[in-house]
Design a protein around this motif. Structure first.
Motif: not given
Lengths: 575, 673
Positions: A75-77, A193-194, A197, A200-201, A206, A208, B670, B673
């Motif tokens: 998760s903490k990539r 920001a996008h 997203y 992270q997805n 994901n 962990t 997030w 966003l």
């Protein structure tokens, strides 16, 4: 598939005449170096990076630490790439985009074929024509090698090259695939920001770790309050200052309220200190005005704590009504008609000054559901009602559509306080629920034991049946795990189990439990059974839910170890 | 108290009370606030009456027309013989896309209907009607609570049915029938306020059902429609459509009303305080993009006025009855600090009027006179700009310039000082140059009712001159030399090439005279615009005359709560301003993590960095490493903070339980966003 490709490559290599080999000894050497040296070098480089990484974010450090232990928390990539573990190698082997790879391979094969033909035919006539093509092919190959050169770097290591270059032929050299991505151990920084997203997805982003919090780490209510009592926030003075800053706006807010607007405060931190102080200010202000000045009468300000569990519109309306309507009137019982009555009363008997209604946390879960916002809006729209409310969640404006917003007539003020949500949140309870440990609510295993001791024997037997049934199901599902690994609560054990079992098998089916209970003469009728269960429910010792099929399922919200010791205790007591 | 759900406030009993009261009573840091607020109330009252008058004329008039039609329709429905009804009389009220104004509209309509006809009026909204059963329940509840003294009946009803038949379910329209029998309304008007938001099956079923009861209950349906009657029809089953007998009513769209309001309030030629172009643009854009609601326009304007008088000390000068001796010296200090004051004094020095400048700086009396004078003259100048904007709009209308520009955008352009040399103005002047006599007549007619104070051109003399010319020309249309219709195209072939050339037709004597008249008019007009369309920002004391600050207005009406929360958590220093967490060595824009930050902020930043599912145990170890102290016994403190922070994230809706793995939470938001 990979092996098939390798085979083909092998064939190509075997067919390669020595002449070509002799021509490109350097390249082979370099590749060999790569293959042998890279992993360790890379690991070392990683190590350094992990240590030197920005000291700001502790995440990197901790995850680096984890990574070395072999439990990469994906998760903490930031960490993901710092592990020199098997996963990385695996990714490398098929990292190259297939298109490029096959293009390269075909170019190599082509040039080989050309060379074979040339040696067989021995003809020089078409040399020139061939040369061009060959050059191209070679260029492609050497381009690729240069890339690797650049990567492999260090010259002195060439000396260590073993003398058998023929072995090198097995498949593509390892390091050549997806070079750039491999080499940056940190995830992309400063993404918009996008993009963040999607990053992270991303699929497989994901992973962990399987670490769990041990039961002792989390504090229970008593411990929490004890600790918090002695805690002093280091930002106390700054928070005071923020409050002071907001308090300068009180007069402005009064003015705004007076002009018929309603006020909504938002921002991080509990806004109760503000509403409290503002209410006091308002109270003092009203006391100095006409109907109260010099009299014993006091203004009525309605305070509503929307966050307290079980807040309803009806209660709000009743309290408002008690401030508005003289006591001897009979009020309607239904909220809708009460509201209508209230509005009617206010427009028929306009009060000398507006009635102030303070709602803390208007966006609380209890006031979010359908009729509440509509009715509150209707109340706020009445000109003799002045509403001051606070909203805690970041997305609260979504609660209201344009129509409601027009009714509310809000002016919004940022009232960030950083004050703890002491009254709004039951910290321990919330965290337990968040982590699926709501069983701790009863005071843990001991609490349950305490309750059970006070219950009749039938109840204890029923509880034992339930717990042992639940345990049996756990063993069934998670049997193949080591005892240590199976720490899952019944709620989410399904996922840890390797075979995909549906959620519906959580807990014990109501029917099954009933029949078991009847078999063991714990109860003789369903009514009796229900009564016993109700006692458990009241003490929050069991939870129930309807699954997708509509069958009711019951379970005891504890982890396996706790369940086991519970069973032991229960059996010990009984037999 | 904090855990009580609701209560009436009682002040905490403490000794501080008298001290507090003192604080509110005197020693206000803001002097003259009461006077300023008084001024606000007076000036706003003017605006308000103007708005109300405007609303009365435009809105109510428009409303009244349709509402009267609807009422007549309802009344007509009542006249019909109940037994013979084959279909439900249905009014389709096309009220436009501004849903926010639908509620008030239906409320007004309801009042009207109840007043003028003997009907029950029941409004249903989509929120309370998720399915037919709930809809009916609500309908019945609303109907029966209409009759206030029904409360006693309530008890009687539950026992009643047992005597004559089975007990009715609470969604049985039989209740309604019983109620109708006792009150005997001529019609029962059921208004579906937001028909688009209803489930179409529910609507169709409702229509079926109401139709089935039509022989016993005199229903009339009203549908509020935001889109179009056609699309409403499409949503209903053909069966249900057969039971309806529709009539369509169009309601005036709110954007026309807003435009009208704008011209009477902001762009009026007689306003004490102007709302500046930026705010006006904002208010209008908000109308266009989000709300479309008259009330909201009103609120926005009012808040602008409120802000001006609340926060600006110098706004006191908008009062008429001022005297120097009543004003405290800090008012004059405030004036001397205005940027426009500095400009003004600078201008005086450039002109060599050093004595005046000294007076302005030193003598309150002198300054007072100057300010009061300039406020009046400034108001006149601003009013003139509004007047010119109106003239320009009228001219464009009568010249039929194809691109329609509403007064609001012309005014905004003029008020921001961009009108001079704008293509819009140039285009208009060109068309004036070319206009023929019939257009000229129209134009003069359209300007006739304008106030002469702001429009110096003598229209009457032009009118009479033009009349004479036209009569001399036997009533034929006169053209100017610039008129395109005077141009002819001539082709000539020279050396096998075709030449295309424009030629002016010879002008008649009358046309020449007319051209001169138009040219004179155009010159005057040009001069008028040139002198009027100045940049208001350059005016002395513009800070008093015009309110154009974006700052409180935007945040107060369009807050960004999510951004505020995210910022507080990601960069707590922005709010706290503490020494310990200041951004030393941070990359710009990006907030950095400090162990001194509040626990929730630390946890939030760890949260931001993690993926969509978070292991709480790892989160804890990261948090502990960051915020935990050196000693062992600190751990329980850190844990308490961790738990609190996690609970807060949960409370803010940032995380939720995840069933995927043990001790995992799911990320819900997030950042950014």
């Amino acid at each position: 598939m990979v092996s098939a490709k390798r085979k083909r490559d092998d064939e190509a290599e075997n067919a390669t005449p020595r002449k070509l080999r002799a021509r490109e000894p350097d390249k082979d050497n370099v590749e060999e170096v790569l293959e042998i040296e890279t992993p360790s070098r890379r690991a070392r480089a990683r190590q350094i990076e992990a240590e030197e990484g920005t000291p700001k974010s502790i995440l990197k450090k901790t995850s680096a630490f984890d990574g070395i232990n072999g439990t990469t928390p994906k998760s903490k990539r930031k960490l993901l790439f710092t592990t020199p573990s098997k996963t990385t190698n695996h990714e490398t082997s098929n990292g190259t985009p297939t298109l490029v790879r096959s293009a390269n391979r075909s170019a190599r094969r082509k040039s080989n074929r050309k060379l074979i033909e040339r040696t067989i035919n021995g003809a020089d006539s078409d040399d020139e024509a061939l040369d061009e093509e060959e050059e191209l092919a070679e260029q492609i190959l050497s381009d690729e090698d240069e890339e690797e050169d650049a990567v492999a770097g260090a010259e002195q290591e060439i000396a260590l090259v073993p003398d058998t270059p023929s072995k090198r032929g097995r498949g593509r050299p390892r390091g050549s695939g997806r070079p750039r991505k491999q080499r940056s151990p940190t995830p992309p920084q400063d993404l918009p920001a996008h993009e963040e997203y999607f990053w992270q997805n991303r699929p497989a982003g994901n992973k962990t770790s399987n670490n769990t919090l041990s039961a002792q780490t989390l504090l229970n209510h008593d411990e929490y309050f004890e600790t918090m009592q002695s805690y002093q926030d280091r930002h106390g003075s700054e928070m005071e200052f923020l409050l002071e800053l907001h308090s300068r706006a009180y007069d402005q807010w009064l003015f705004e309220l007076e002009e018929g607007f309603n006020i909504c405060l938002y921002g991080y931190g509990s806004k109760r200190p503000i509403t409290e102080a503002f209410t006091a200010h308002l109270y003092e202000d009203l006391l100095c005005r006409v109907p109260y000045k010099g009299t014993k009468k006091t203004p009525k300000i309605v305070i509503i704590n929307g966050y307290s569990p079980g807040s309803t519109v009806k209660e709000i309306l009743t309290t408002v009504a008690s401030a508005v309507v003289p006591g001897n009137f009979k009020l309607p019982n239904q909220p809708a008609s009460l509201l209508a009555y209230l509005l009617q009363y206010l427009s028929d008997h306009p009060p000398s000054h507006a009635i102030h209604v303070v709602i803390n946390s208007i966006d609380s879960t209890y006031l979010r559901k359908s009729p509440a916002p509509n009715m509150l809006a209707a109340l706020a729209a009445q000109s003799s009602i002045n509403l001051i409310c606070t909203a805690d969640t970041p997305n609260f404006p979504l609660l209201w559509d344009v129509g409601l917003k027009a009714q509310y007539k809000f002016l919004f003020h940022d009232a960030t306080t950083f004050a703890p949500y002491d009254a709004e949140i039951d910290v321990v309870e919330t965290v337990n629920e968040l982590l699926g440990r709501s069983g701790r609510r009863v005071g843990g295993r001991d609490g349950v034991g305490f309750v059970l001791r006070s219950l009749p024997e039938n109840a204890r037997s029923l509880f034992r049946i339930l717990v042992s049934e639940q345990l049996a199901m756990m063993y069934e599902d998670g049997g193949q795990f080591d005892q240590d690994d199976v720490t899952a609560t019944p709620r989410n054990k399904k996922i840890t189990a390797t075979k995909p079992t549906s959620e519906s098998t959580q807990g014990v089916e109501y029917r099954v439990l009933y029949h078991k209970a009847v078999e063991e003469f714990v109860c003789s009728s369903e009514v009796g059974f229900r009564t016993l269960l109700k006692e458990f429910h009241d003490h929050q010792m069991i939870e129930s839910r309807k699954d997708t099929m509509g069958t009711e399922r019951l379970w005891v919200p504890f982890r396996q170890e706790e369940l086991e010791s519970l069973v032991e205790e229960l059996s010990g007591e009984l037999f | 108290m904090e855990h009580q759900r609701s209560y009436i406030y009682t002040p905490p009993e403490s000794d501080e009370r008298p001290a507090k009261r003192q604080k509110t009573d005197k020693g206000h840091p803001h002097s003259l606030r009461r006077e300023r607020l008084q001024t606000f109330r007076e000036i706003w009252a003017e605006q308000e009456t103007r708005i109300q008058a405007c609303l009365k004329t435009t809105l109510e008039e428009a409303d009244e027309a349709t509402q009267e039609n609807i009422v007549r329709f309802v009344a007509a429905a009542a006249e019909r013989d109940q037994e013979l009804r084959a279909s439900i009389p249905t009014g389709l009220i096309v009220a436009g896309p501004s849903i926010a104004s639908h509620g008030p509209y239906f409320e007004r309509l309801g009042r009207q209907v109840k007043e003028s006809t003997n009907s029950a009026y029941l409004v249903l909204t989509s929120g309370e009607s998720p399915n037919l059963k709930t809809l009916l329940k609500n309908l019945i509840k609303k109907a029966t609570s209409l009759a206030d003294d029904d409360d006693d009946d309530d008890l009687g009803r539950t026992t009643g049915p047992s005597r004559n038949g089975p007990r009715l379910l609470d969604f049985d329209l039989g209740h309604l029938q019983k109620w109708q029998r006792s009150i005997n309304y001529r019609t029962i008007v059921v208004a579906i306020q937001d028909s688009e938001a209803f489930d179409s099956h529910v609507l169709s079923e409702l229509i079926d059902l109401l139709h089935a009861w039509l022989d016993r209950l005199p229903f009339v349906l009203l549908f509020g429609i935001a889109t179009s009657a056609e699309s409403f029809e499409d949503r209903l089953s053909s069966n249900a459509l057969r039971y309806l007998e529709g009539e369509k009513f169009d309601v005036t769209q709110s954007d026309e009303i807003i435009e009208e309001l704008f011209s009477t309030t902001i762009a009026s030629t007689d306003v004490a305080l102007r709302v500046g172009p930026n705010i006006s643009r904002r208010i209008l854009d908000r109308q266009k993009d989000h709300v479309q609601n008259v009330q909201d326009f009103f609120d926005g304007l009012k808040y602008a006025y409120m802000s001006h008088f609340y926060a600006n000390l110098t706004s006191i000068f908008l009062r008429d009855d001022l005297a120097v001796k009543n004003l405290p010296p800090d008012v004059f200090e405030a004036v001397r600090n205005l940027p426009s004051f500095r400009r003004w004094v600078g201008g005086m020095l450039e002109d060599g009027r050093a004595q005046d400048a000294r007076n302005a700086l030193q003598s309150d009396k002198y300054l007072f006179d100057q300010v009061t004078q300039n406020v009046t003259s400034g108001q006149a100048i601003l009013n003139a700009i509004s007047g010119a904007a109106l003239v320009l709009t009228r001219l464009r209308q009568s010249l039929q310039i194809s691109q329609k520009v509403p007064l609001s955008s012309i005014w905004i352009k003029a008020a921001s000082g961009e009108m001079l040399n704008s293509p819009m103005l140039r285009e208009m002047m060109l068309s004036v140059k070319r206009m023929s006599s019939d257009k000229f007549l129209q134009l003069l007619g359209s300007l006739q009712d304008l106030e002469q104070t702001y429009f110096p051109i003598d229209l009457d003399s032009y009118q009479s001159k033009l009349d004479v010319m036209i009569s001399e020309n036997d009533g034929a249309v006169l053209k100017t030399q610039h008129d395109v219709r005077n141009d002819t195209l001539r082709t000539t072939v020279v050396a096998q090439k075709v030449l295309l050339s424009k030629h002016k037709a010879a002008l008649s004597e009358q046309d020449k005279a007319y051209s001169e008249l138009v040219a004179q008019f155009q010159d005057e007009l040009d001069q008028y615009f040139n002198t009027t369309f100045i940049d208001p920002k350059e005016l002395f004391l513009i800070e008093i005359l015009m309110y154009d600050l974006k700052s409180p207005h935007t945040e107060v009406f369009q807050p960004k709560p999510r951004f505020a929360v995210e910022r507080a958590l990601a960069a707590p220093h922005d709010y706290l301003g503490c020494e310990c967490c200041s951004g030393e060595g941070t990359r710009d824009g990006e907030a950095a993590l400090f162990s001194t930050q509040p626990a929730t902020a630390i946890l939030y930043q760890l949260y931001v960095e993690s993926g969509s599912v978070i292991n709480a145990a790892d989160l804890w170890s990261a948090f502990n490493a960051m915020a935990g102290g050196e000693e062992e016994d600190d751990e329980s403190k850190t844990m308490a903070l961790f738990q609190r922070a996690l609970a807060e994230l949960r409370y803010l809706g940032l995380v939720k339980p995840s069933r995927k793995k043990t001790d995992h939470v799911a990320k819900m938001m997030w950042k950014g966003l």
